[in-house]
Design a protein around this motif. Structure first.
Motif, PDB file in Angstrom:
ATOM      1  N   LEU A  93       0.824  -1.338   0.116  1.00 49.27           N
ATOM      2  CA  LEU A  93       0.073  -0.046   0.205  1.00 49.27           C
ATOM      3  C   LEU A  93       0.843   1.162  -0.052  1.00 49.27           C
ATOM      4  CD1 LEU A  93      -3.016   1.142   0.985  1.00 49.27           C
ATOM      5  CD2 LEU A  93      -1.850   1.560   2.839  1.00 49.27           C
ATOM      6  N   ARG A  94       0.555   2.113  -0.816  1.00 47.08           N
ATOM      7  CA  ARG A  94       1.279   3.506  -0.990  1.00 47.08           C
ATOM      8  C   ARG A  94       0.405   4.699  -1.029  1.00 47.08           C
ATOM      9  NH1 ARG A  94       6.421   3.369  -3.143  1.00 47.08           N
ATOM     10  NH2 ARG A  94       6.370   5.136  -2.371  1.00 47.08           N
ATOM     11  N   ILE A  95       0.763   5.808  -0.451  1.00 53.30           N
ATOM     12  CA  ILE A  95      -0.096   6.983  -0.561  1.00 53.30           C
ATOM     13  C   ILE A  95       0.671   7.782  -1.717  1.00 53.30           C
ATOM     14  CG2 ILE A  95      -0.821   9.012   0.487  1.00 53.30           C
ATOM     15  CD1 ILE A  95      -0.606   7.454   3.418  1.00 53.30           C
ATOM     16  N   SER A  96      -0.034   8.131  -2.479  1.00 53.60           N
ATOM     17  CA  SER A  96       0.292   8.856  -3.739  1.00 53.60           C
ATOM     18  C   SER A  96      -0.540   9.857  -4.222  1.00 53.60           C
ATOM     19  CB  SER A  96       1.032   8.166  -4.632  1.00 53.60           C
ATOM     20  OG  SER A  96       1.903   8.938  -5.521  1.00 53.60           O
ATOM     21  N   SER A  97      -0.695  10.984  -4.456  1.00 46.19           N
ATOM     22  CA  SER A  97      -1.772  11.728  -5.187  1.00 46.19           C
ATOM     23  C   SER A  97      -1.216  12.267  -6.265  1.00 46.19           C
ATOM     24  CB  SER A  97      -2.042  12.985  -4.012  1.00 46.19           C
ATOM     25  OG  SER A  97      -2.639  13.878  -4.490  1.00 46.19           O
ATOM     26  N   ALA A  98      -2.441  11.946  -7.342  1.00 49.77           N
ATOM     27  CA  ALA A  98      -2.295  12.777  -8.855  1.00 49.77           C
ATOM     28  C   ALA A  98      -2.478  14.295  -8.823  1.00 49.77           C
ATOM     29  CB  ALA A  98      -3.801  12.164  -9.344  1.00 49.77           C
ATOM     30  N   HIS A  99      -2.686  14.939  -7.756  1.00 54.85           N
ATOM     31  CA  HIS A  99      -2.679  16.396  -7.865  1.00 54.85           C
ATOM     32  C   HIS A  99      -1.577  16.992  -6.972  1.00 54.85           C
ATOM     33  CE1 HIS A  99      -7.222  15.245  -8.429  1.00 54.85           C
ATOM     34  NE2 HIS A  99      -6.745  15.792  -9.574  1.00 54.85           N
ATOM     35  N   ARG A 100      -1.163  16.277  -5.727  1.00 56.13           N
ATOM     36  CA  ARG A 100      -0.253  16.683  -4.945  1.00 56.13           C
ATOM     37  C   ARG A 100       1.235  16.226  -5.031  1.00 56.13           C
ATOM     38  NH1 ARG A 100      -4.619  15.621   0.128  1.00 56.13           N
ATOM     39  NH2 ARG A 100      -5.727  17.464   0.000  1.00 56.13           N
ATOM     40  N   PRO A 110     -11.846   6.687 -24.293  1.00 60.08           N
ATOM     41  CA  PRO A 110     -11.739   5.419 -25.119  1.00 60.08           C
ATOM     42  C   PRO A 110     -10.405   5.063 -24.964  1.00 60.08           C
ATOM     43  CG  PRO A 110     -12.995   6.923 -26.448  1.00 60.08           C
ATOM     44  CD  PRO A 110     -12.507   7.495 -25.193  1.00 60.08           C
ATOM     45  N   GLY A 111     -10.074   3.860 -24.805  1.00 63.22           N
ATOM     46  CA  GLY A 111      -8.581   3.433 -24.750  1.00 63.22           C
ATOM     47  C   GLY A 111      -8.028   3.371 -23.508  1.00 63.22           C
ATOM     48  N   VAL A 112      -8.531   3.954 -22.592  1.00 62.04           N
ATOM     49  CA  VAL A 112      -7.791   3.955 -21.235  1.00 62.04           C
ATOM     50  C   VAL A 112      -8.865   3.703 -19.984  1.00 62.04           C
ATOM     51  CG1 VAL A 112      -6.291   5.347 -19.660  1.00 62.04           C
ATOM     52  CG2 VAL A 112      -6.695   5.892 -21.951  1.00 62.04           C
ATOM     53  N   PRO A 113      -9.242   2.269 -19.898  1.00 63.33           N
ATOM     54  CA  PRO A 113     -10.156   1.881 -19.114  1.00 63.33           C
ATOM     55  C   PRO A 113      -9.742   1.739 -17.464  1.00 63.33           C
ATOM     56  CG  PRO A 113      -9.373  -0.174 -20.082  1.00 63.33           C
ATOM     57  CD  PRO A 113      -8.791   1.065 -20.890  1.00 63.33           C
ATOM     58  N   VAL A 114     -10.685   2.126 -16.855  1.00 62.30           N
ATOM     59  CA  VAL A 114     -10.231   1.623 -15.324  1.00 62.30           C
ATOM     60  C   VAL A 114     -11.539   1.076 -14.813  1.00 62.30           C
ATOM     61  CG1 VAL A 114     -10.154   2.542 -12.948  1.00 62.30           C
ATOM     62  CG2 VAL A 114      -8.956   3.666 -14.775  1.00 62.30           C
ATOM     63  N   HIS A 137      -8.697  11.851  -9.571  1.00 59.59           N
ATOM     64  CA  HIS A 137      -8.112  11.414 -10.756  1.00 59.59           C
ATOM     65  C   HIS A 137      -6.953  10.178 -10.737  1.00 59.59           C
ATOM     66  CE1 HIS A 137      -9.389  15.509 -12.007  1.00 59.59           C
ATOM     67  NE2 HIS A 137     -10.139  14.972 -12.738  1.00 59.59           N
ATOM     68  N   LEU A 138      -6.559   9.826  -9.594  1.00 59.27           N
ATOM     69  CA  LEU A 138      -5.535   8.983  -9.403  1.00 59.27           C
ATOM     70  C   LEU A 138      -5.853   7.796 -10.237  1.00 59.27           C
ATOM     71  CD1 LEU A 138      -2.961   8.284  -7.987  1.00 59.27           C
ATOM     72  CD2 LEU A 138      -4.587   7.335  -5.988  1.00 59.27           C
ATOM     73  N   PRO A 139      -6.831   7.007 -10.217  1.00 59.12           N
ATOM     74  CA  PRO A 139      -7.057   5.744 -11.008  1.00 59.12           C
ATOM     75  C   PRO A 139      -6.732   5.932 -12.498  1.00 59.12           C
ATOM     76  CG  PRO A 139      -8.961   5.667  -9.511  1.00 59.12           C
ATOM     77  CD  PRO A 139      -8.035   7.093  -9.347  1.00 59.12           C
ATOM     78  N   GLY A 140      -7.434   6.909 -12.934  1.00 58.96           N
ATOM     79  CA  GLY A 140      -7.186   7.230 -14.347  1.00 58.96           C
ATOM     80  C   GLY A 140      -5.746   7.557 -14.775  1.00 58.96           C
ATOM     81  N   VAL A 141      -5.027   8.298 -13.775  1.00 55.77           N
ATOM     82  CA  VAL A 141      -3.694   8.484 -14.118  1.00 55.77           C
ATOM     83  C   VAL A 141      -2.658   7.445 -14.091  1.00 55.77           C
ATOM     84  CG1 VAL A 141      -1.732   9.905 -13.276  1.00 55.77           C
ATOM     85  CG2 VAL A 141      -3.758  11.008 -13.662  1.00 55.77           C
ATOM     86  N   CYS A 142      -2.990   6.592 -13.161  1.00 54.93           N
ATOM     87  CA  CYS A 142      -2.240   5.326 -13.142  1.00 54.93           C
ATOM     88  C   CYS A 142      -2.592   4.417 -14.271  1.00 54.93           C
ATOM     89  CB  CYS A 142      -2.863   4.366 -11.926  1.00 54.93           C
ATOM     90  SG  CYS A 142      -2.657   4.949 -10.284  1.00 54.93           S
ATOM     91  N   ALA A 143      -3.869   4.470 -14.810  1.00 59.97           N
ATOM     92  CA  ALA A 143      -4.137   3.605 -15.990  1.00 59.97           C
ATOM     93  C   ALA A 143      -3.260   4.423 -17.352  1.00 59.97           C
ATOM     94  CB  ALA A 143      -5.421   3.891 -16.544  1.00 59.97           C
TER      95      ALA A 143
END
Ligand code: RP5
Length: 171
Positions: A37-44, A110-114, A73-79
């Protein structure tokens, strides 16, 4: 791969997500799936999130579970940074009760599913079940665990039906 066991990377946007994501951790533990488990923020912490996700395959992770709330936005950024499957967990709370996070995570272009599960603790638990199902394609021990997990659920419902059956007959 640790001892023939897949590793799952779980990323949460904030430590405030931890009480909810504990449902994911305990379900993964029940299936004996290794995780980090990690804490990481798409925005911060966008740069650190990028490098964490880009290095996930070489760090031996097979799948990513990402949880975030609000404009999540984190899951989408990961994807966007990986070929690994990403399961997104929308956190509840906030003025929109998690609908903001749900829409942000599920409505990917399209093309980047979560693979998006439900809001909050139920979704958090389902994320672990879905992860086990995806990973069972490669790790047969997980197929057995999921089958017995489902059988336990089936027996639980049958037992409740037996004890709670209500009947009313009118002649
Ligand atoms: C999101 O904002 C996090 O995932 C969390 O659900 C929410 C609030 O974060 P905190 O202000 O509690 O750190 O990025």
């Amino acid at each position: 791969m640790a001892n023939g066991n897949p590793r799952v990377l779980i990323v949460i946007g904030s430590d405030s997500d931890l009480p909810v994501i504990e449902a994911t951790l305990s379900q993964l533990e029940e299936f004996q799936i290794s995780y980090e488990l990690r804490i990481s923020s798409a925005h911060r912490t966008p740069e650190e999130t990028k490098s964490l996700i880009k290095s996930a395959p070489e760090d031996d992770f097979s799948l990513i579970i990402a949880a975030a709330g609000l404009a999540a936005h984190l899951p989408g950024v990961c994807a966007s940074y990986t070929h690994l499957p990403v399961i997104g967990v929308p956190m509840g709370g906030g003025d929109l009760n998690g609908l903001d996070a749900l829409y942000s995570i599920v409505m990917m272009p399209p093309g980047v599913p979560v693979a998006t599960v439900g809001i909050g603790k139920i979704g958090a638990r389902n994320a672990a079940v879905l992860a086990a199902q995806i990973l069972s394609l490669k790790y047969p021990f997980l197929a057995d665990k999921i089958k017995s997990f489902k059988e336990t659920q089936r027996e639980g419902v049958l037992k409740k039906d037996e004890s709670l059956r209500i009947k009313k007959d009118y002649d």
